[in-house]
Design a protein around this motif. Structure first.
Motif, PDB file in Angstrom:
ATOM      1  N   GLN A   1      35.688  37.067  42.699  1.00  0.00           N
ATOM      2  CA  GLN A   1      34.894  35.846  42.554  1.00  0.00           C
ATOM      3  C   GLN A   1      34.010  35.629  43.779  1.00  0.00           C
ATOM      4  O   GLN A   1      32.884  35.165  43.671  1.00  0.00           O
TER       5      GLN A   1
ATOM      6  N   VAL B   1      31.612  29.799  39.232  1.00  0.00           N
ATOM      7  CA  VAL B   1      32.772  29.746  38.335  1.00  0.00           C
ATOM      8  C   VAL B   1      33.622  28.505  38.613  1.00  0.00           C
ATOM      9  O   VAL B   1      33.900  28.170  39.766  1.00  0.00           O
ATOM     10  N   ARG B   2      34.015  27.801  37.532  1.00  0.00           N
ATOM     11  CA  ARG B   2      34.850  26.613  37.701  1.00  0.00           C
ATOM     12  C   ARG B   2      36.193  26.772  36.983  1.00  0.00           C
ATOM     13  O   ARG B   2      37.087  25.950  37.132  1.00  0.00           O
ATOM     14  N   TYR B   3      36.326  27.824  36.180  1.00  0.00           N
ATOM     15  CA  TYR B   3      37.573  27.980  35.425  1.00  0.00           C
ATOM     16  C   TYR B   3      38.674  28.612  36.263  1.00  0.00           C
ATOM     17  O   TYR B   3      38.420  29.241  37.302  1.00  0.00           O
ATOM     18  N   THR B   4      39.892  28.433  35.797  1.00  0.00           N
ATOM     19  CA  THR B   4      41.073  29.004  36.435  1.00  0.00           C
ATOM     20  C   THR B   4      41.156  30.494  36.120  1.00  0.00           C
ATOM     21  O   THR B   4      40.927  30.909  34.995  1.00  0.00           O
ATOM     22  N   MET B   5      41.482  31.294  37.130  1.00  0.00           N
ATOM     23  CA  MET B   5      41.643  32.743  36.940  1.00  0.00           C
ATOM     24  C   MET B   5      43.119  33.080  37.136  1.00  0.00           C
ATOM     25  O   MET B   5      43.638  32.999  38.250  1.00  0.00           O
TER      26      MET B   5
END
Lengths: 133, 57
Positions: free
Chosen positions: A20, A29-33
């Motif tokens: 990232q 990116v704002r989502y959880t990985m």
């Protein structure tokens, strides 16, 4: 958007961080990985490839009660269409609110034609129902 | 050919509880995801599996 998007691969959280931070396409990116290095969660969803330890391209929609409502799986060489994912997500939210309606294949968003109270009267008459007759 | 196991989750049924360690880009920190937290906070979840970091998704 109303849903938590969680991306999952068999990489560790450390690799997620490194990717990232280094890939400019992922700068916003704002989502959880999420990390699934053991493959256990991936196996549960049937997307883990025992042959190479990598996940297939699978997408799963789960409602707030924890019920699985939608799943889609692609082989490695075809990407997914985010518009279709959003359509299915909106349709599932819509029918969760309007339990006597169903969203046909061409339904895209609130206000589009739905089928109301599908039942015996609609058998053989779906065309007429879709035309609003 | 992909050698996958049969999924134990089924459409229309409750997903068994599970948890994963996460990286949270908005916080620049690691965290935790669990199905029971999602249910407790009444959140919709989209799980998006892909083969590997540093490849196209």
């Amino acid at each position: 958007m109303g849903a938590d998007i969680v991306t999952v691969s068999t990489d560790t959280q450390f690799v997620h961080l490194a990717w990232q931070k280094s890939e400019k396409e992922l700068a916003n990116v704002r989502y959880t990985m999420a990390a699934d290095p053991t493959g256990n969660v991936s196996r549960m969803f049937g997307v883990y490839n025992e042959g190479n330890g990598l996940d297939l391209r699978g997408t799963f929609l789960i409602n707030p009660e924890g019920t699985l409502l939608n799943m889609e799986m692609n082989f490695y060489n075809v990407g997914r269409n985010i518009d279709e994912l959003m359509r299915k997500f909106k349709a599932n939210i819509y029918v969760a609110k309007k339990t006597n309606e169903v969203c046909p294949s061409k339904w895209k968003d609130e206000g589009d034609k739905t089928l109301v109270n599908p039942g015996a009267k609609m058998v053989g008459k779906v065309h007429e129902a879709l035309q609003g007759a | 050919m992909a050698e996958t196991m049969t999924a134990s989750v089924k459409l229309g049924q409750k997903v068994p509880d599970f948890e994963m360690v996460t990286y949270e880009p908005t916080k620049g920190d690691f965290g935790k995801f669990s199905m029971r937290d999602q249910i407790a906070s009444k959140r919709w979840t989209i799980l998006f599996f892909y083969p590997a970091d540093f490849t196209f998704v």
